[in-house]
Scaffold this active site. Structure first.
Site: not given
Ligand code: NAI
Length: 306
Positions: A7, A9, A11, A93, A117-118, A173
């Site tokens: 991923g 993205g 994060v 997810n 991931t959440n 979380h």
């Molecule tokens: P984002 O949308 O910027 O990035 C997610 C990435 O995953 C995208 O680039 C997308 O193309 C990719 N992706 C989707 N399906 C995929 C697959 N099958 N294989 C490979 N890559 C794939 O999202 P962001 O902001 O980076 O957040 C990512 C996750 O982390 C979210 O679920 C968010 O809720 C979670 N999160 C968890 C936190 C925690 O404390 N545990 C804190 C911040 C975010």
């Protein structure tokens, strides 16, 4: 060492930057979107001479390129939109995380997995189940972030340096997380000596809503700078065998009276991953809160598997 970030993205890409610039490991950044991780990797490489590190950074869409990673971080999946809870992301997810874990373990059978991931606690459980790894090798990042938020709000309230505040947030979380106010200190002085109950309750509430506060402000997606920092802290403790005691989503088998779920508890992180789970004494109120938090995780694990 080598760390794969699944991923690329917000994060994932920020985490790749942190890992390389802290000189912790070479990084493989993987995403399903073609060209995107390759572009990010090239951009990060072009900063390498300026940031004065010598880490390799590869962007790819192919899991073969992730082979023999020491750590795999899963950030793939959708973040929240305003008004959504983390649980709303469950079904969509779950599919992405299971697929990512399956592909990654096939090429790095000895890796330690850190899930971001959440909804975090459930996604970590699915990763553990999918990889078939022993429990010490799978963990979720949430508590380090939630604790950093709690510490930040305490520090802001007192007008002091956040690093002087030590606090732990346990539990799932989400809205049911459990900030341990009784144990929070400023360099050893309990915060209950420094702040009144009402103020502490306000800071606890802000911590519980810490993620949502940022989602509401940004509209598209959520926090990523502090989440990336929190994840890189865990990676550092593992790769450098620092034995830091950090709140991490770990698999419980009787600890805290809980079974067969991942939830945030204090863990010692070193070469072996989660090397020890520490059980702190909780009062009746805290125990009850942790139980409610655990029930919601267990329900969601069931839902994810339906
Ligand atoms: P984002 O949308 O910027 O990035 C997610 C990435 O995953 C995208 O680039 C997308 O193309 C990719 N992706 C989707 N399906 C995929 C697959 N099958 N294989 C490979 N890559 C794939 O999202 P962001 O902001 O980076 O957040 C990512 C996750 O982390 C979210 O679920 C968010 O809720 C979670 N999160 C968890 C936190 C925690 O404390 N545990 C804190 C911040 C975010």
């Amino acid at each position: 060492p080598r760390v794969t970030v699944v991923g690329a993205g917000r994060v994932g890409s920020t985490l790749a930057q942190r890992i390389a610039e802290k000189n912790l490991a070479d990084v493989v950044l993987l995403d399903i979107v073609e060209g995107m991780p390759q572009g990010l990797a090239l951009d990060l490489l072009e900063a390498r001479g300026l940031e004065l590190h010598n880490r390799q950074i590869i962007g790819t869409n192919n899991y073969a390129d992730t082979a023999n990673s020491n750590i795999v971080v899963i950030t793939a999946g959708f973040p929240r939109k305003p008004g959504m809870t983390r649980d709303n992301l469950l079904k969509i997810n779950a599919k992405i995380v299971v697929e990512s874990a399956k592909n990654a373990i096939a090429h790095s059978p000895h890796a330690i997995f850190i899930v971001v991931t959440n909804p975090l606690d459930v996604m970590t459980y699915l990763t553990w189940q999918t990889t078939g790894l022993p429990r010490n090798k799978v963990m979720g990042m949430a508590g380090v972030l939630d604790s950093a938020r709690f510490e930040t709000f305490i520090a802001l309230e007192l007008g002091i340096l956040p690093a002087d505040v030590k606090a732990m947030v346990l539990g799932s979380h989400g809205d049911l997380m459990l900030p341990l106010t009784r144990y929070a200190t400023v360099n050893g002085i309990p915060i209950t000596e420094l702040l009144d109950t009402e103020t502490i309750e306000k800071l606890v509430e802000r911590t519980r809503n810490g993620g949502a506060e940022i989602v509401e402000l940004m509209h598209t997606g959520g926090a990523f700078f502090a989440p990336a920092s929190a994840t890189s802290l865990m990676i550092e403790s593992i790769l450098l065998n620092q034995s830091r005691l950090l709140p991490v989503a770990a698999y419980l088998q009787g600890e805290y009276g809980l079974n067969d779920l991942f939830i945030g508890v204090p863990c010692r992180l070193g070469y072996g991953g989660v090397e020890k789970i520490v059980e702190v004494t909780l009062n009746d109120q805290e125990k009850a809160a942790l139980q409610i938090s655990a029930n919601s995780v267990s329900n969601n694990i069931k839902k994810a598997q339906e």
